[in-house]
Design a protein around this motif. Structure first.
Motif, short mmCIF file in Angstrom:
data_model
loop_
_atom_site.label_atom_id
_atom_site.label_comp_id
_atom_site.label_asym_id
_atom_site.label_seq_id
_atom_site.Cartn_x
_atom_site.Cartn_y
_atom_site.Cartn_z
N ASN A 95 0.81 -1.22 0.00
CA ASN A 95 0.00 0.00 0.00
C ASN A 95 0.84 1.27 0.00
OD1 ASN A 95 -2.91 -0.89 0.19
ND2 ASN A 95 -1.99 -2.10 1.84
N PHE A 119 6.75 -5.44 -4.61
CA PHE A 119 5.95 -4.23 -4.45
C PHE A 119 6.76 -2.95 -4.21
CE2 PHE A 119 3.30 -7.64 -2.33
CZ PHE A 119 2.53 -7.88 -3.45
N ALA A 179 -13.64 -9.31 -5.52
CA ALA A 179 -12.71 -8.64 -4.61
C ALA A 179 -12.69 -9.35 -3.26
CB ALA A 179 -13.10 -7.18 -4.45
N ASP A 205 -3.97 -11.78 -5.47
CA ASP A 205 -3.96 -10.43 -6.00
C ASP A 205 -4.70 -10.44 -7.33
OD1 ASP A 205 -3.37 -7.96 -7.09
OD2 ASP A 205 -1.32 -7.93 -6.30
N HIS A 226 9.86 6.08 -14.67
CA HIS A 226 10.12 4.67 -14.30
C HIS A 226 10.00 3.67 -15.48
CE1 HIS A 226 5.70 4.23 -13.90
NE2 HIS A 226 5.72 5.26 -13.09
N LYS A 230 8.82 -0.32 -15.71
CA LYS A 230 8.12 -0.66 -14.47
C LYS A 230 6.64 -0.28 -14.56
CE LYS A 230 11.93 -1.32 -11.84
NZ LYS A 230 12.35 -2.63 -11.43
N VAL A 252 3.81 0.97 -12.09
CA VAL A 252 3.63 1.52 -10.75
C VAL A 252 2.14 1.78 -10.54
CG1 VAL A 252 4.13 3.47 -9.23
CG2 VAL A 252 5.92 2.55 -10.70
N SER A 296 -1.85 3.21 -4.67
CA SER A 296 -2.79 2.43 -3.85
C SER A 296 -3.98 3.29 -3.44
CB SER A 296 -2.07 1.89 -2.61
OG SER A 296 -1.81 2.94 -1.70
N LEU A 297 -4.98 2.64 -2.87
CA LEU A 297 -6.20 3.36 -2.47
C LEU A 297 -5.91 4.47 -1.47
CD1 LEU A 297 -8.63 0.31 -2.03
CD2 LEU A 297 -8.45 1.85 -3.99
N ILE A 298 -4.84 4.29 -0.69
CA ILE A 298 -4.54 5.30 0.34
C ILE A 298 -3.49 6.30 -0.14
CG2 ILE A 298 -5.19 3.79 2.25
CD1 ILE A 298 -1.96 3.76 2.69
N GLY A 299 -3.15 6.25 -1.42
CA GLY A 299 -2.26 7.27 -1.97
C GLY A 299 -0.79 6.90 -1.99
N GLY A 300 -0.44 5.71 -1.48
CA GLY A 300 0.94 5.24 -1.57
C GLY A 300 1.19 4.62 -2.93
N LYS A 301 2.42 4.23 -3.16
CA LYS A 301 2.73 3.62 -4.46
C LYS A 301 3.39 2.26 -4.28
CE LYS A 301 3.27 7.89 -7.01
NZ LYS A 301 4.22 8.94 -7.34
N ARG A 302 3.09 1.35 -5.22
CA ARG A 302 3.75 0.05 -5.25
C ARG A 302 4.12 -0.24 -6.69
NH1 ARG A 302 -0.96 -4.59 -5.84
NH2 ARG A 302 0.72 -5.70 -6.87
N ILE A 303 5.07 -1.14 -6.88
CA ILE A 303 5.29 -1.61 -8.24
C ILE A 303 4.41 -2.84 -8.45
CG2 ILE A 303 7.63 -0.69 -8.51
CD1 ILE A 303 8.62 -3.62 -8.12
N SER A 313 4.93 -6.18 -10.19
CA SER A 313 5.94 -7.01 -10.86
C SER A 313 5.23 -8.16 -11.58
CB SER A 313 6.93 -7.55 -9.82
OG SER A 313 6.22 -8.28 -8.85
#
Lengths: 363, 341
Positions: A44, A357, B259, B268, B313, B316, B318, B321-328, B330
């Motif tokens: 997240n 991630f 979901a 996932d 990037h 990649k 990217v 996320s729902l809360i505003g963070g980022k993930r890759i 893969s």
């Protein structure tokens, strides 16, 4: 899904993150115990939203990662002897000393991937001429279901079912980590699901002995940022106490029915942790009355002992001393398709979380 | 079709021998069901006319179980290949159909599969023009394997190629992801998991054709994210063009029950297989019109713009996320496996 979406809400999470930024004045090292929490933090993108002064240290709570190498070799030996081996999906890609369970399956082993150990009892019932073994690993969370499978087999008089057990317990591992001379941990997020089974009582002595905040925490983004906030607040206020962020799931006394089932089949004993070594009274062993359901006794496989891969730093990662990026093999020789150790291949392993991630690899 | 008239209830090695039993199987089931001027020649192969450029795609279907909620291996074998041809920017016309049957397969099951193939082919507007039937000993197969090869005429306005993709291009999907994989998983042995989730297996060629009619070469790429799911396909694209893909989790169309099932099983949805989903990468000037056309089509009611191509990037994917963070995101390494807890 409303229940879940509420705990992934942008505004609510941001509000707590802003509070964490406001109250943080010093550097704090906080360990989240459970691998599920680690994955949620990375998946997240929470780590990058925290103040730089808050350093999350990833704990040993990955059941696959701490299962000893020799136990995987024992399961493979059983497969090669013609036994039907049933396992949770996570275990099957973890490298043994020579191969993984998945590779042993490709070579003809009868490996079944299950969600529930009681399903393995049904397989034993349907195959009375075959031996069926359930690979019973995990923390306190999976112990009730594994114990229940033994009780089911006993009730139905099924004699061709045993479990290959390696159950480990969280509080002794926390104590071992805190006793380590290199330990830099200031506070803990305890594993919510383990506490849902066991309750929270056994964490009070740790808080008192080590004067350290412990916050029982859930797994959703909102849970995690709230748990971190509660731990940081205690640290900034110079307090140490046990708090329960995950009270919607975790009751103080735990789940009595589940604990009763565990205590009927298992007793506390010494356990070896992969990468850490033996920790006294840190796991469950099968009680004498149920030894006939113990695969290690039935199949005489106790003597399989193999050394760990020397180039894997899983032990230091599981104790929070190093992070996946600190490993020279990370993402190079060690990848999910060709892992040197369990943390790279388990769905709760810290190395897998970073590999799949983490945005650290972007820039 | 009446089984009594066939004179056999299970398929045995003799039905693949090339002799009278084979002829019996072909005449009474295959030729009768799929009759058309090309197949009726009963020749070693088919001679057909194709105008302009031709797209060809082949696929083998080995799914277990062969019957599942929302479909069976037969219609999957048509939809899969029809869609692969359509993803090339082509209009699927002809299909070759080959069976490898494990002896002991019930004729009633085979008939159900054949009927599904016929229905799916008719709905997709394709003809079965040639084929093959082999029978293997019990234990040497898994009830039935099917190979299909599709042939299609490339749409005159199509110019589908990853090389045409530029930074700023938009990525759309035509509907809910992850349904097929979940439907199959819920029927696999060993998973005590029940749901009403149905496979999304369907033909996508008519929606693709409408998009090409309307937007031509402003559509840069079509891909159907089957095995490996949306995440793996987008990662492949990013690598092919040495650019980045940026997604927002909140925009990914995911049906509530799917979901919830993914949460429960520890999967996932970005890596779960689809059979009725495709992604389109389009020029940013037409993103809203493409979305509107998709949503007005019965195969695109839940379409969404999910992200864009970026020079940031490279290689990649990217996701915010729902809360505003980022993930890759893969690529999927092996099969997604159920978690311990």
């Amino acid at each position: 899904m409303k229940y879940l979406s509420e705990y992934r809400n942008l505004e609510a999470t941001k509000k707590i993150l802003d509070e964490i930024h406001k109250i943080t004045t010093r550097e704090w090292n906080i360990m989240e115990i459970c691998g599920g929490q680690t994955h949620s933090l990375v998946k997240n993108g929470i780590l990058e939203l925290l103040p730089e002064k808050i350093r999350m240290i990833h704990g040993p709570g990955c059941p696959v990662c701490v299962t000893p190498l020799n136990l995987i070799d024992k399961a493979i030996e059983l497969l090669e002897q013609g036994v039907i081996v049933c396992s949770f999906g996570d275990m099957i890609r973890v490298p043994g000393s020579k191969k993984s369970l998945l590779e042993a399956k490709a070579l003809g082993g009868d490996l079944r991937i299950l969600y529930s150990p009681t399903e393995a009892v049904s397989i034993a019932k349907e195959n009375p001429d075959k031996e069926v073994v359930f690979f019973a690993v995990g923390f306190e969370t999976t112990a009730p279901a594994n114990a229940l499978s033994v009780l089911h087999a006993e009730k139905e008089g099924i004699l061709n079912y045993t479990i290959l057990a390696s159950h480990v317990l969280v509080p002794p591992a926390m104590e071992a980590i805190l006793d380590d001379e290199f330990c830099t941990i200031d506070g803990f997020l305890a594993a919510g699901h383990v506490c849902a089974i066991m309750g929270i009582q056994e964490y009070y002595p740790l808080v008192e002995k080590f004067k350290i905040p412990i916050v029982v925490t859930g797994f959703e983004p909102l849970d995690l940022v709230q748990g971190i906030y509660m731990a940081v607040k205690q640290l900034e206020d110079g307090q140490y106490k046990l708090e329960n962020q995950y009270s919607r799931i975790v009751k103080n006394e735990g789940n009595k029915a589940a604990i009763d089932v565990i205590n009927k089949v298992f007793e506390i004993g010494n356990r070896e942790w992969r990468g850490i070594g033996e920790i006294p009274n840190s796991g469950y062993v099968i009680k004498e009355a149920y030894k006939k359901y113990d695969a290690e006794t039935k199949f005489n496989i106790c003597n399989i002992k193999v050394p760990e891969n020397a180039s894997c730093i899983a032990g230091e990662i599981l104790r929070g001393i190093k992070k996946p990026h600190d490993c020279s093999e990370f993402g190079k020789t060690c990848k999910p398709a060709n892992p040197l150790g369990a943390p790279m291949v388990s769905s709760e392993g810290a190395c897998a979380a970073y590999y799949h991630f983490s945005t650290n690899t972007i820039n | 079709m009446n089984i009594e008239n066939l004179g056999f209830e299970t398929i045995n090695l003799g039905h693949g021998s090339g002799g009278e039993l084979t002829r019996n199987l072909l005449d009474k089931i295959i030729f009768k069901t799929f009759s058309n001027p090309f197949l009726d020649q009963k020749h070693d192969g088919a001679i057909v006319k194709i105008d302009g450029k031709m797209a060809i795609s082949t696929d083998s279907f080995v799914i277990t179980p062969i019957f599942f909620k929302g479909g069976n291996i037969g219609e999957l074998a048509i939809h899969g290949t029809v869609n692969d041809v359509a993803m090339c920017g082509a209009i699927p016309k002809y299909i070759s159909l080959a069976f490898i049957i494990e002896e002991g397969l019930q004729v009633s099951e085979f008939l159900k599969i054949v009927a599904s193939i016929k229905k799916a082919a008719d709905e997709s507007g394709v003809l079965i023009i040639t084929g093959d039937t082999k029978v293997v000993e019990r234990g040497k197969g898994d009830k039935i394997f099917i190979n299909t090869t599709g042939f299609g005429e490339v749409h005159p306005k199509a110019n589908i190629s990853v090389q045409n993709i530029k930074s700023g291009d938009k990525i759309l999907v035509n509907g809910f992801i992850a349904q097929h994989g979940l439907a199959i998983m819920s029927e696999r042995e060993g998973l005590e998991f029940e749901s009403t989730i149905e496979s999304d297996s369907t033909n996508l060629n008519f929606l693709v054709q409408d998009l090409l009619d309307a937007f031509g070469d402003k559509i840069k790429l079509f891909r159907d994210p089957t095995r490996g799911g949306l995440g793996t396909v987008l990662h492949e694209i990013a690598n092919d063009i040495s650019k980045g893909v940026f997604l927002k989790e909140i925009d990914i169309p995911l049906e509530k029950q799917v979901a919830a099932a993914c949460e429960m099983l520890g999967l996932d949805p970005m890596y779960v297989a689809n059979e009725g989903v495709f992604l389109a990468i389009v020029d940013p000037s037409i993103e809203n019109e493409v979305l509107a056309l998709m949503r007005n089509h019965k195969k695109g009611k839940n379409a969404a713009i999910v992200g864009e191509i970026t020079n940031e990037h490279p290689n990649k994917v990217v996701m915010q996320s729902l809360i505003g963070g980022k993930r890759i995101v893969s690529p999927l390494v092996g099969e997604q496996l159920p978690r311990i807890c």
